[in-house]
Design an enzyme around this catalytic site. Structure first.
Site, PDB file in Angstrom:
ATOM      1  N   TYR A   1      11.404  83.863  70.252  1.00  0.00           N
ATOM      2  CA  TYR A   1      10.597  84.919  69.632  1.00  0.00           C
ATOM      3  C   TYR A   1      10.180  84.530  68.219  1.00  0.00           C
ATOM      4  CZ  TYR A   1       9.418  89.788  68.372  1.00  0.00           C
ATOM      5  OH  TYR A   1       8.782  90.935  67.972  1.00  0.00           O
TER       6      TYR A   1
ATOM      7  N   LYS B   1       6.281  84.172  67.056  1.00  0.00           N
ATOM      8  CA  LYS B   1       5.717  85.037  66.020  1.00  0.00           C
ATOM      9  C   LYS B   1       5.316  84.255  64.770  1.00  0.00           C
ATOM     10  CE  LYS B   1       5.787  89.058  68.048  1.00  0.00           C
ATOM     11  NZ  LYS B   1       4.504  89.676  68.440  1.00  0.00           N
TER      12      LYS B   1
END
Length: 316
Positions: free
Chosen positions: A155, A159
């Site tokens: 993640y 991001k």
């Protein structure tokens, strides 16, 4: 501010933050393409928007592939005749520590968040450039991508990559009057309800209770609706001069994240040898080494009911 006449695509907008974004864009006058992987969830989102007087259609498909990106843009053009705004919000989590993370855990998150953002923006930007009337690209980042977070290798990579792409797109799309920005939200959603630190605040929001000032101001943690206004602003003509930025929002807090930059420099004639670095690195950079992770301040101890309230002026 009005988005009347504008058409927006919001990926991952069947529930949570995405639904709040789609709902607010519609409330401001935009016609919206809703996207989710669940037909019923997508239909319910469309019904909620149209029931409130807006216009919306749904595309049920997982983001990541070029085929889904093309289907989303086609739905906007075929249903509403144009496209003006893209919000890339779709995402999944596969949290686990590095040594337990499987290839599938990594690839799934990268495919949805990073590749899905890339394919959707590529398709939208291609259409917007041909349309020739400018446009708005808004990509959803995360504090994890800015600072890192335990158990979120996949993640964090996705991001951080999204914000890096936004900075590049801001340059590449400027001549076409297309802005590209990232929004870094912090809100009570399905993705944050499992975080023990936020649980009491997420539970309060689920009960319809107002979050305390500690959550809304110190943590910058609120509801999806608290984020939606920033999305609508960046989608509007009022934000025509804002591009390449990472805007943080949550609760009562609005923030602008800095771009990575050098915090200290040193020079050595002929370059730096291992021996020179061993001798000098700590004295040069030891006091400015950068921290990792999101700091989580502890809530203040409750004061007796008869204690006088302290006066405080916030300085940032």
């Amino acid at each position: 501010m009005s988005l009347t006449g504008k058409v927006a695509i919001v990926t991952g907008s069947g529930r949570g933050l995405g639904l709040a974004y789609a709902t607010e864009l519609a409330r401001q006058g935009a016609r919206v393409v809703v996207n989710d992987v669940d037909q019923q969830v997508a239909d319910d989102a469309v019904a909620a928007i149209t029931g409130a007087g807006g216009e919306a259609v749904a595309v049920v498909a997982p983001v990541g592939s070029t085929e889904t990106a093309k289907a989303l843009v086609a739905a906007a053009v075929e249903s509403f005749g144009r496209l003006d705004i893209l919000v890339t919000n779709a995402g999944v989590l596969r949290d686990t520590v590095l040594w337990k993370m499987s290839d599938d855990d990594f690839d799934t998150v990268i495919n949805v968040h990073l590749r899905g953002t890339f394919t959707c923006v590529r398709e939208a930007a291609t259409y917007l450039r041909e349309q020739g009337e400018g446009g708005r690209i808004i990509c959803i980042g995360s504090p994890t991508g800015q600072r890192g977070n335990f158990g979120q290798t996949n993640y964090a990579a996705a991001k951080a990559g999204i914000v890096g792409m936004v900075r590049t797109w801001a340059m590449e799309l400027a001549r076409a009057n297309i802005t590209a920005n990232a929004v870094i939200p912090v809100a009570a959603t399905a993705m944050t309800e499992t975080v023990p630190f936020f649980k009491q605040f997420v539970d309060a929001a689920a009960r319809g209770e107002q979050m305390p000032p500690f959550a809304r101001r110190v943590l910058g943690f609120g509801t999806p609706d608290d984020v939606a206004g920033v999305i609508a602003f960046l989608a509007s003509d009022a934000a025509a001069g804002v591009t390449g930025q990472a805007v943080g929002v949550g609760g009562d807090r609005l923030a602008l994240w800095s771009h990575p930059q050098e915090v200290a420099t040193a020079f050595q004639d002929g370059g730096w040898s291992v021996d020179q670095l061993t001798e000098d690195f700590d004295s040069l950079f030891g006091q400015v080494l950068q921290s990792v992770g999101q700091p989580m301040p502890q809530p203040p101890a409750e004061k007796p009911a008869d204690a006088p309230a302290a006066q405080k002026v916030e300085q940032r």
